[in-house]
Design a protein around this motif. Structure first.
Motif, PDB file in Angstrom:
ATOM      1  N   ALA A  75       0.837  -1.203   0.000  1.00 35.51           N
ATOM      2  CA  ALA A  75       0.000   0.000   0.000  1.00 35.51           C
ATOM      3  C   ALA A  75       0.873   1.253   0.000  1.00 35.51           C
ATOM      4  O   ALA A  75       0.591   2.220  -0.713  1.00 35.51           O
ATOM      5  CB  ALA A  75      -0.926  -0.008   1.213  1.00 35.51           C
ATOM      6  N   ILE A  76       1.943   1.229   0.782  1.00 31.48           N
ATOM      7  CA  ILE A  76       2.852   2.378   0.828  1.00 31.48           C
ATOM      8  C   ILE A  76       3.516   2.577  -0.526  1.00 31.48           C
ATOM      9  O   ILE A  76       3.610   3.702  -1.021  1.00 31.48           O
ATOM     10  CB  ILE A  76       3.908   2.191   1.935  1.00 31.48           C
ATOM     11  CG1 ILE A  76       3.240   2.294   3.308  1.00 31.48           C
ATOM     12  CG2 ILE A  76       5.034   3.212   1.797  1.00 31.48           C
ATOM     13  CD1 ILE A  76       4.141   1.908   4.465  1.00 31.48           C
ATOM     14  N   SER A  77       3.951   1.487  -1.159  1.00 37.43           N
ATOM     15  CA  SER A  77       4.604   1.619  -2.460  1.00 37.43           C
ATOM     16  C   SER A  77       3.622   2.124  -3.516  1.00 37.43           C
ATOM     17  O   SER A  77       3.997   2.904  -4.396  1.00 37.43           O
ATOM     18  CB  SER A  77       5.235   0.300  -2.900  1.00 37.43           C
ATOM     19  OG  SER A  77       4.246  -0.664  -3.163  1.00 37.43           O
ATOM     20  N   GLU A  81       4.004   5.542  -5.621  1.00 36.69           N
ATOM     21  CA  GLU A  81       3.913   5.557  -7.077  1.00 36.69           C
ATOM     22  C   GLU A  81       2.955   6.651  -7.543  1.00 36.69           C
ATOM     23  O   GLU A  81       3.246   7.381  -8.495  1.00 36.69           O
ATOM     24  CB  GLU A  81       3.439   4.191  -7.581  1.00 36.69           C
ATOM     25  CG  GLU A  81       3.449   4.067  -9.084  1.00 36.69           C
ATOM     26  CD  GLU A  81       3.069   2.679  -9.560  1.00 36.69           C
ATOM     27  OE1 GLU A  81       2.749   2.538 -10.739  1.00 36.69           O
ATOM     28  OE2 GLU A  81       3.085   1.734  -8.741  1.00 36.69           O
ATOM     29  N   VAL A  82       1.826   6.800  -6.853  1.00 37.59           N
ATOM     30  CA  VAL A  82       0.863   7.851  -7.193  1.00 37.59           C
ATOM     31  C   VAL A  82       1.508   9.222  -7.014  1.00 37.59           C
ATOM     32  O   VAL A  82       1.363  10.111  -7.859  1.00 37.59           O
ATOM     33  CB  VAL A  82      -0.423   7.715  -6.334  1.00 37.59           C
ATOM     34  CG1 VAL A  82      -1.297   8.943  -6.454  1.00 37.59           C
ATOM     35  CG2 VAL A  82      -1.195   6.475  -6.721  1.00 37.59           C
ATOM     36  N   ILE A  83       2.232   9.393  -5.913  1.00 35.10           N
ATOM     37  CA  ILE A  83       2.903  10.676  -5.657  1.00 35.10           C
ATOM     38  C   ILE A  83       3.931  10.963  -6.746  1.00 35.10           C
ATOM     39  O   ILE A  83       4.022  12.083  -7.251  1.00 35.10           O
ATOM     40  CB  ILE A  83       3.548  10.678  -4.258  1.00 35.10           C
ATOM     41  CG1 ILE A  83       2.466  10.689  -3.183  1.00 35.10           C
ATOM     42  CG2 ILE A  83       4.495  11.857  -4.089  1.00 35.10           C
ATOM     43  CD1 ILE A  83       2.980  10.453  -1.774  1.00 35.10           C
ATOM     44  N   ASN A  84       4.696   9.941  -7.136  1.00 33.86           N
ATOM     45  CA  ASN A  84       5.692  10.121  -8.199  1.00 33.86           C
ATOM     46  C   ASN A  84       5.033  10.508  -9.514  1.00 33.86           C
ATOM     47  O   ASN A  84       5.545  11.358 -10.249  1.00 33.86           O
ATOM     48  CB  ASN A  84       6.531   8.863  -8.377  1.00 33.86           C
ATOM     49  CG  ASN A  84       7.583   8.715  -7.303  1.00 33.86           C
ATOM     50  OD1 ASN A  84       7.989   9.689  -6.701  1.00 33.86           O
ATOM     51  ND2 ASN A  84       8.020   7.494  -7.067  1.00 33.86           N
ATOM     52  N   ALA A  88       5.621  13.957 -11.562  1.00 34.70           N
ATOM     53  CA  ALA A  88       6.031  13.930 -12.964  1.00 34.70           C
ATOM     54  C   ALA A  88       5.067  14.761 -13.816  1.00 34.70           C
ATOM     55  O   ALA A  88       5.498  15.503 -14.715  1.00 34.70           O
ATOM     56  CB  ALA A  88       6.087  12.491 -13.476  1.00 34.70           C
ATOM     57  N   HIS A  89       3.775  14.655 -13.510  1.00 32.98           N
ATOM     58  CA  HIS A  89       2.774  15.431 -14.244  1.00 32.98           C
ATOM     59  C   HIS A  89       2.976  16.924 -14.001  1.00 32.98           C
ATOM     60  O   HIS A  89       2.911  17.741 -14.929  1.00 32.98           O
ATOM     61  CB  HIS A  89       1.365  15.004 -13.830  1.00 32.98           C
ATOM     62  CG  HIS A  89       0.278  15.773 -14.509  1.00 32.98           C
ATOM     63  ND1 HIS A  89       0.011  15.649 -15.843  1.00 32.98           N
ATOM     64  CD2 HIS A  89      -0.589  16.701 -14.023  1.00 32.98           C
ATOM     65  CE1 HIS A  89      -0.986  16.462 -16.163  1.00 32.98           C
ATOM     66  NE2 HIS A  89      -1.359  17.116 -15.071  1.00 32.98           N
ATOM     67  N   LYS A  90       3.247  17.290 -12.750  1.00 27.97           N
ATOM     68  CA  LYS A  90       3.478  18.694 -12.400  1.00 27.97           C
ATOM     69  C   LYS A  90       4.701  19.228 -13.129  1.00 27.97           C
ATOM     70  O   LYS A  90       4.693  20.346 -13.647  1.00 27.97           O
ATOM     71  CB  LYS A  90       3.681  18.801 -10.883  1.00 27.97           C
ATOM     72  CG  LYS A  90       3.344  20.131 -10.292  1.00 27.97           C
ATOM     73  CD  LYS A  90       3.579  20.102  -8.800  1.00 27.97           C
ATOM     74  CE  LYS A  90       2.320  20.462  -8.062  1.00 27.97           C
ATOM     75  NZ  LYS A  90       2.540  20.608  -6.621  1.00 27.97           N
TER      76      LYS A  90
END
Length: 170
Positions: A75-77, A81-84, A88-90
């Motif tokens: 769940a943490i990974s 991944e969502v944060i990364n 990247a989108h930002k």
């Protein structure tokens, strides 16, 4: 229960017995005795432990705290991944905005040059005996002179910026 919870939470916070002992102003052996169940911290010490662990006293005294499992790590990974992906989108959005800024800057410089060429410095034929005309003429001449000297450098810098911010085709 309490002894297992102290040990589990201490390890999950990445603290050694020595580090926890320093934070609580006790000796390391005291922490060891608590974790082995040979002694129990008093009420004031329980509050201090809960503050160091940032965990309620009820959690320390309650049911056994489970160590992080593989599902928790998964769940943490997934969250990382969502944060990364968001970062990247930002970054891509920021790069695109900078790229468009350089495009607009190049366009503005070319348009201003075209206008200045088309006008052919009309202020040079003005009657400068009037103070208003003299001031406006000096302002136009200063702008044109400054623009003609600085704009080529800005245009070159913008073209370099365009090349550096263009999206790479994979």
């Amino acid at each position: 229960m309490l002894n297992e919870n102290i040990k589990t939470i201490r390890k999950s916070k990445g603290l050694s017995q020595e580090e926890l002992a320093i934070k609580l102003n006790v000796v390391r052996q005291t922490i060891s005795k608590w974790e082995q169940g040979l002694s129990v911290p008093d009420a004031d010490m329980l509050i201090s432990i809960s503050e160091v662990f940032e965990t309620p006293v009820s959690t320390l005294l309650g049911e056994t705290v489970a160590e992080a499992k593989a599902d928790d790590l998964k769940a943490i990974s997934e969250k990382l991944e969502v944060i990364n992906l968001q970062l990247a989108h930002k970054k891509a959005t920021r790069q695109k905005a900078i790229h468009w800024f350089f495009i607009l800057l190049c366009t503005a410089i070319v348009v201003i040059f075209a206008v200045l060429i088309a006008l052919n410095s009309p202020y040079l034929g003005w009657d400068y005996s009037k103070p208003e005309t003299e001031v406006i003429g000096v302002i136009f001449h200063s702008f044109e002179g400054l623009f003609v000297r600085i704009a080529p450098l800005v245009l070159i810098g913008s073209i370099v910026g365009l090349c550096l911010t263009r999206k790479k085709v994979s």
